[in-house]
Design a protein around this motif. Structure first.
Motif, PDB file in Angstrom:
ATOM      1  N   VAL A 154      -5.927  91.687  58.592  1.00 38.92           N
ATOM      2  CA  VAL A 154      -6.653  90.433  58.770  1.00 38.92           C
ATOM      3  C   VAL A 154      -5.919  89.298  58.057  1.00 38.92           C
ATOM      4  O   VAL A 154      -5.995  88.131  58.459  1.00 38.92           O
ATOM      5  N   GLY A 155      -5.173  89.649  57.002  1.00 38.58           N
ATOM      6  CA  GLY A 155      -4.386  88.637  56.298  1.00 38.58           C
ATOM      7  C   GLY A 155      -3.316  88.024  57.186  1.00 38.58           C
ATOM      8  O   GLY A 155      -3.015  86.832  57.084  1.00 38.58           O
ATOM      9  N   ALA A 156      -2.733  88.854  58.076  1.00 34.85           N
ATOM     10  CA  ALA A 156      -1.715  88.354  59.015  1.00 34.85           C
ATOM     11  C   ALA A 156      -2.333  87.361  59.986  1.00 34.85           C
ATOM     12  O   ALA A 156      -1.747  86.318  60.285  1.00 34.85           O
ATOM     13  N   PHE A 157      -3.544  87.692  60.476  1.00 31.49           N
ATOM     14  CA  PHE A 157      -4.262  86.750  61.333  1.00 31.49           C
ATOM     15  C   PHE A 157      -4.498  85.436  60.597  1.00 31.49           C
ATOM     16  O   PHE A 157      -4.252  84.353  61.128  1.00 31.49           O
ATOM     17  N   GLY A 158      -4.979  85.529  59.344  1.00 27.74           N
ATOM     18  CA  GLY A 158      -5.266  84.332  58.558  1.00 27.74           C
ATOM     19  C   GLY A 158      -4.034  83.483  58.321  1.00 27.74           C
ATOM     20  O   GLY A 158      -4.106  82.246  58.382  1.00 27.74           O
ATOM     21  N   GLU A 159      -2.889  84.136  58.093  1.00 27.81           N
ATOM     22  CA  GLU A 159      -1.656  83.401  57.829  1.00 27.81           C
ATOM     23  C   GLU A 159      -1.195  82.643  59.072  1.00 27.81           C
ATOM     24  O   GLU A 159      -0.800  81.467  58.993  1.00 27.81           O
ATOM     25  N   VAL A 160      -1.228  83.297  60.224  1.00 27.29           N
ATOM     26  CA  VAL A 160      -0.831  82.647  61.477  1.00 27.29           C
ATOM     27  C   VAL A 160      -1.762  81.485  61.787  1.00 27.29           C
ATOM     28  O   VAL A 160      -1.320  80.391  62.164  1.00 27.29           O
ATOM     29  N   GLU A 161      -3.064  81.699  61.596  1.00 31.74           N
ATOM     30  CA  GLU A 161      -4.036  80.635  61.882  1.00 31.74           C
ATOM     31  C   GLU A 161      -3.859  79.469  60.918  1.00 31.74           C
ATOM     32  O   GLU A 161      -4.061  78.303  61.292  1.00 31.74           O
ATOM     33  N   PHE A 162      -3.475  79.770  59.678  1.00 29.19           N
ATOM     34  CA  PHE A 162      -3.213  78.731  58.681  1.00 29.19           C
ATOM     35  C   PHE A 162      -2.129  77.776  59.177  1.00 29.19           C
ATOM     36  O   PHE A 162      -2.291  76.552  59.142  1.00 29.19           O
ATOM     37  N   TRP A 163      -1.029  78.322  59.682  1.00 33.08           N
ATOM     38  CA  TRP A 163       0.091  77.484  60.120  1.00 33.08           C
ATOM     39  C   TRP A 163      -0.210  76.773  61.437  1.00 33.08           C
ATOM     40  O   TRP A 163       0.189  75.626  61.641  1.00 33.08           O
ATOM     41  N   PHE A 164      -0.924  77.437  62.332  1.00 28.68           N
ATOM     42  CA  PHE A 164      -1.345  76.775  63.574  1.00 28.68           C
ATOM     43  C   PHE A 164      -2.191  75.543  63.253  1.00 28.68           C
ATOM     44  O   PHE A 164      -1.996  74.460  63.810  1.00 28.68           O
ATOM     45  N   ALA A 165      -3.179  75.719  62.364  1.00 31.81           N
ATOM     46  CA  ALA A 165      -4.072  74.615  61.998  1.00 31.81           C
ATOM     47  C   ALA A 165      -3.294  73.501  61.297  1.00 31.81           C
ATOM     48  O   ALA A 165      -3.564  72.316  61.508  1.00 31.81           O
ATOM     49  N   LEU A 166      -2.322  73.885  60.476  1.00 32.73           N
ATOM     50  CA  LEU A 166      -1.534  72.897  59.740  1.00 32.73           C
ATOM     51  C   LEU A 166      -0.757  71.978  60.687  1.00 32.73           C
ATOM     52  O   LEU A 166      -0.644  70.773  60.441  1.00 32.73           O
ATOM     53  N   ILE A 167      -0.223  72.547  61.772  1.00 31.07           N
ATOM     54  CA  ILE A 167       0.503  71.737  62.763  1.00 31.07           C
ATOM     55  C   ILE A 167      -0.418  70.680  63.366  1.00 31.07           C
ATOM     56  O   ILE A 167      -0.049  69.509  63.510  1.00 31.07           O
ATOM     57  N   LYS A 168      -1.648  71.088  63.709  1.00 27.45           N
ATOM     58  CA  LYS A 168      -2.612  70.138  64.285  1.00 27.45           C
ATOM     59  C   LYS A 168      -2.967  69.042  63.286  1.00 27.45           C
ATOM     60  O   LYS A 168      -3.041  67.856  63.630  1.00 27.45           O
ATOM     61  N   ILE A 169      -3.165  69.439  62.041  1.00 26.08           N
ATOM     62  CA  ILE A 169      -3.546  68.476  61.003  1.00 26.08           C
ATOM     63  C   ILE A 169      -2.441  67.445  60.777  1.00 26.08           C
ATOM     64  O   ILE A 169      -2.695  66.241  60.682  1.00 26.08           O
ATOM     65  N   VAL A 170      -1.191  67.927  60.695  1.00 30.10           N
ATOM     66  CA  VAL A 170      -0.057  67.023  60.484  1.00 30.10           C
ATOM     67  C   VAL A 170       0.042  66.012  61.622  1.00 30.10           C
ATOM     68  O   VAL A 170       0.280  64.820  61.402  1.00 30.10           O
ATOM     69  N   ALA A 171      -0.156  66.471  62.868  1.00 29.01           N
ATOM     70  CA  ALA A 171      -0.077  65.579  64.030  1.00 29.01           C
ATOM     71  C   ALA A 171      -1.147  64.491  63.963  1.00 29.01           C
ATOM     72  O   ALA A 171      -0.876  63.310  64.215  1.00 29.01           O
ATOM     73  N   ILE A 172      -2.377  64.877  63.593  1.00 23.79           N
ATOM     74  CA  ILE A 172      -3.473  63.904  63.546  1.00 23.79           C
ATOM     75  C   ILE A 172      -3.283  62.918  62.394  1.00 23.79           C
ATOM     76  O   ILE A 172      -3.446  61.700  62.567  1.00 23.79           O
ATOM     77  N   ILE A 173      -2.950  63.443  61.219  1.00 30.72           N
ATOM     78  CA  ILE A 173      -2.732  62.557  60.072  1.00 30.72           C
ATOM     79  C   ILE A 173      -1.560  61.608  60.345  1.00 30.72           C
ATOM     80  O   ILE A 173      -1.607  60.428  59.995  1.00 30.72           O
ATOM     81  N   GLY A 174      -0.509  62.133  61.000  1.00 31.71           N
ATOM     82  CA  GLY A 174       0.629  61.285  61.369  1.00 31.71           C
ATOM     83  C   GLY A 174       0.197  60.144  62.263  1.00 31.71           C
ATOM     84  O   GLY A 174       0.603  58.990  62.066  1.00 31.71           O
ATOM     85  N   LEU A 175      -0.672  60.442  63.250  1.00 32.32           N
ATOM     86  CA  LEU A 175      -1.177  59.403  64.146  1.00 32.32           C
ATOM     87  C   LEU A 175      -1.980  58.359  63.377  1.00 32.32           C
ATOM     88  O   LEU A 175      -1.820  57.155  63.586  1.00 32.32           O
ATOM     89  N   ILE A 176      -2.859  58.821  62.475  1.00 36.11           N
ATOM     90  CA  ILE A 176      -3.714  57.899  61.722  1.00 36.11           C
ATOM     91  C   ILE A 176      -2.874  56.989  60.825  1.00 36.11           C
ATOM     92  O   ILE A 176      -3.093  55.766  60.773  1.00 36.11           O
ATOM     93  N   VAL A 177      -1.895  57.560  60.131  1.00 38.72           N
ATOM     94  CA  VAL A 177      -1.038  56.765  59.240  1.00 38.72           C
ATOM     95  C   VAL A 177      -0.254  55.723  60.036  1.00 38.72           C
ATOM     96  O   VAL A 177      -0.198  54.541  59.672  1.00 38.72           O
ATOM     97  N   ILE A 178       0.345  56.164  61.151  1.00 34.82           N
ATOM     98  CA  ILE A 178       1.093  55.231  62.007  1.00 34.82           C
ATOM     99  C   ILE A 178       0.169  54.132  62.525  1.00 34.82           C
ATOM    100  O   ILE A 178       0.522  52.948  62.542  1.00 34.82           O
TER     101      ILE A 178
END
Length: 463
Positions: A154-178
C-alpha cells in the motif's frame, strides 16, 4: 499433529488478513488533495465558465462547503471505530446489511467505471501526440503498470499517488502565480486588460441568470467525485486519529486555492465570454506568456491526473471487492478477500483490473461514445453514496447520545440535513439535461435491482 497444522493455518491466515498501516501522513494529505482535483478542472473548466460565468465561483464554494461537512461526518464515523476497514462497515452497522450491500457494490462499480473512463481519457490525450496509436492501448498499458504498483504494498500506491497529486498541484499553483503577476502588470489581452473588474463587467456576476448558475452544479459536483476516497485509507494509515482529521480539515482551504483561486485568476485575466468551452483556459494562460508547448504541458498534466484517478480506482475497487466477499460462505468467493504476504488484496485487485479492462473492448468498438457512456451513471451514483454516508452519520449520532466524540461534525444536525437537501436539489437539476436524466434513471434501476436481489436472498435464508 492435526491441531498443530490447524494452528499453523490460522496463523498464516492472520498474517494475510490484516491491512498494513503503511500510508504516511504525506501520502494521505496528497491523496486527499488529489481527490479534490480532477481532469475536469484542467479541461472542463472552460465549459463550466461558459455555462455560469463568474458565478461558477459561488457554485464551487457552496459545493465545497457541502463536501467539507460530508467529510467531517465521514471522519467522525471512521474515528469512532478504528477497526472499520471502510465506511461500508459503518453503513452496515447503522443502516443494515441490505443498504450496506447496495452501497458497497454501487461504490465498487462506480470506481470501476471511473477507471474505464480515465483509461479512455488517457488514450484520447496520448493520441494528440501520437495519432496513429490505437485509443485503447495507452490506458491499458498504464492500467497494467498501476496494477503492478498496487500489488507491491500500500506504501507503493501511496508514493505513486503522492507524485501524481504533486504534478497537479504544481500546475495549478503555477497558473495562480502567473495570473497574479499578469493582474499586477495590467496585462493586455486581445479583448482588453487583465483586471478583477472582468468578473462583473460583462453581464454582471450572474451573466447567464439563475438558470445557468443552477445548471452548473451538475459539473461542479462531478468535479468533487472521489473526495470521500480518503475515508478508504483509514485502515491503512499510520496514526489515523491525527492524520485523517488534518486531511479533512484542510479541505476548505484546498478548494479555495485550487478551484476558486484558479478560476478567479482565469476570469480576471480573460472576460468569461472569451473563454471557449472546448478549450482549456490553462492552455490559454500558458500560451499567452510565451510557452509555445503550453498545450503539451497541460496534456501531460491531464494524463497524470487521469492516471492518478485510475490508480485511486484500483486501490478502492481492490479494497471494496475484498470487503464485499469477505463474509461469503462460498470458499471460492471468500478467497477473493485474502490478502497477499504484502498485506494487499491481490486477488481482488486482479479481478477488478480484469473488469476495468473491459473498456479496451469498448474503446475498440465504440471509441467516440465510451467516455460519456461509462462516466455518466457512475457520477450520478455518487449522489446516492454521499447521501447514505450522511444518513449513516445521523443514525450513528442518535445511538451515541451523551458520548464524547473524537472528531465532532460541525453544525450537526442542521448541516447533515442541509447536505441531504443539497444532494436532492442536484438530483432535480440532473433531470433538466437529457444525458444526465438518463443516467439518473439508470442509477435508480441499478439500486432497485441490487436492493431486490439482497432482500430476496435475506428472505430465502433458512431460519
Amino acid at each position: 499433529m492435526l491441531e498443530k497444522n490447524e494452528r499453523s493455518d490460522q496463523m498464516a491466515e492472520q498474517e494475510t488478513t490484516g491491512l498494513a498501516r503503511n500510508l504516511k501522513n504525506r501520502h494521505v494529505q496528497l491523496i486527499a488533495i488529489g481527490g479534490t482535483i480532477g481532469t475536469g478542472l484542467f479541461l472542463g473548466s472552460g465549459q463550466s465558465i461558459h455555462l455560469a460565468g463568474p458565478s461558477i465561483l459561488v457554485a464551487y464554494m457552496i459545493t465545497g462547503l457541502a463536501c467539507f461537512i460530508l467529510m467531517r461526518a465521514l471522519g467522525e464515523l471512521l474515528l469512532s471505530n478504528l477497526e472499520y476497514r471502510s465506511f461500508i462497515e459503518a453503513i452496515r452497522e447503522y443502516l443494515g446489511d441490505t443498504i450496506g450491500f447496495v452501497t458497497g457494490w454501487t461504490y465498487w462499480i462506480c470506481w470501476v467505471t471511473i477507471a474505464m473512463a480515465e483509461m479512455t481519457a488517457i488514450g484520447i490525450y496520448v493520441k494528440l501526440w501520437l495519432p496513429s496509436v490505437p485509443q485503447w492501448l495507452p490506458g491499458f498499458i498504464i492500467l497494467l503498470i498501476l496494477l503492478g504498483v498496487n500489488l507491491i504494498t500500500v506504501g507503493a500506491f501511496g508514493e505513486v499517488e503522492f507524485w501524481f497529486a504533486l504534478i497537479k498541484i504544481v500546475a495549478i499553483i503555477g497558473l495562480i502565480v502567473i495570473g497574479i503577476v499578469l493582474l499586477f502588470m495590467n496585462y493586455k489581452t486581445p479583448s482588453g486588460h487583465a483586471s478583477v473588474t472582468n468578473l462583473v463587467s460583462h453581464g454582471g456576476f450572474f451573466p447567464t441568470g439563475i438558470k445557468g448558475f443552477l445548471l452548473s452544479f451538475q459539473m461542479v459536483v462531478f468535479s468533487f467525485i472521489g473526495i470521500e476516497m480518503v475515508g478508504m485509507t483509514a485502515a491503512e494509515t499510520q496514526d489515523p486519529e491525527k492524520v485523517l482529521p488534518k486531511a479533512i480539515n484542510d479541505i476548505p482551504l484546498r478548494i479555495i486555492i485550487f478551484y476558486v483561486g484558479a478560476l478567479f485568476v482565469i476570469m480576471s485575466i480573460y472576460p468569461w465570454i472569451d473563454l471557449q468551452p472546448s478549450q482549456s483556459p490553462f492552455v490559454m494562460v500558458f500560451k499567452d506568456i510565451g510557452i509555445a508547448a503550453a498545450a503539451s504541458v497541460i496534456n501531460f498534466v491531464v494524463i497524470t491526473a487521469a492516471a492518478s484517478a485510475c490508480n485511486s480506482s484500483l486501490y478502492t475497487t481492490g479494497r471494496m471487492l475484498a470487503e464485499l466477499t469477505m463474509g461469503s460462505k462460498n470458499p471460492r468467493v471468500k478467497k477473493i478477500s485474502r490478502l497477499s504476504k504484502h498485506h494487499v488484496p491481490a486477488n481482488a485487485l486482479v479481478i477488478s483490473t480484469i473488469v476495468i479492462a473491459v473498456s479496451v473492448l469498448l474503446n475498440y468498438f465504440i471509441p467516440d461514445q465510451v467516455f460519456t457512456l461509462v462516466s455518466s451513471v457512475a457520477t450520478t451514483c455518487f449522489l446516492f453514496i454521499w447521501a447514505i454516508i450522511v444518513l449513516t452519520h445521523l443514525k450513528f449520532k442518535k445511538t451515541q447520545k451523551g458520548k464524547e466524540s473524537k472528531f465532532k461534525t460541525p453544525f450537526y444536525p442542521v448541516g447533515d440535513y442541509l447536505i441531504l437537501a443539497f444532494l436532492a436539489a442536484v438530483a432535480v437539476i440532473l433531470c433538466f439535461k437529457k444525458e444526465t436524466f438518463i443516467a439518473l434513471v439508470l442509477s435508480i434501476v441499478w439500486f432497485s435491482i441490487l436492493y431486490l436481489l439482497e432482500r430476496r436472498k435475506t428472505v430465502n435464508k433458512p431460519n
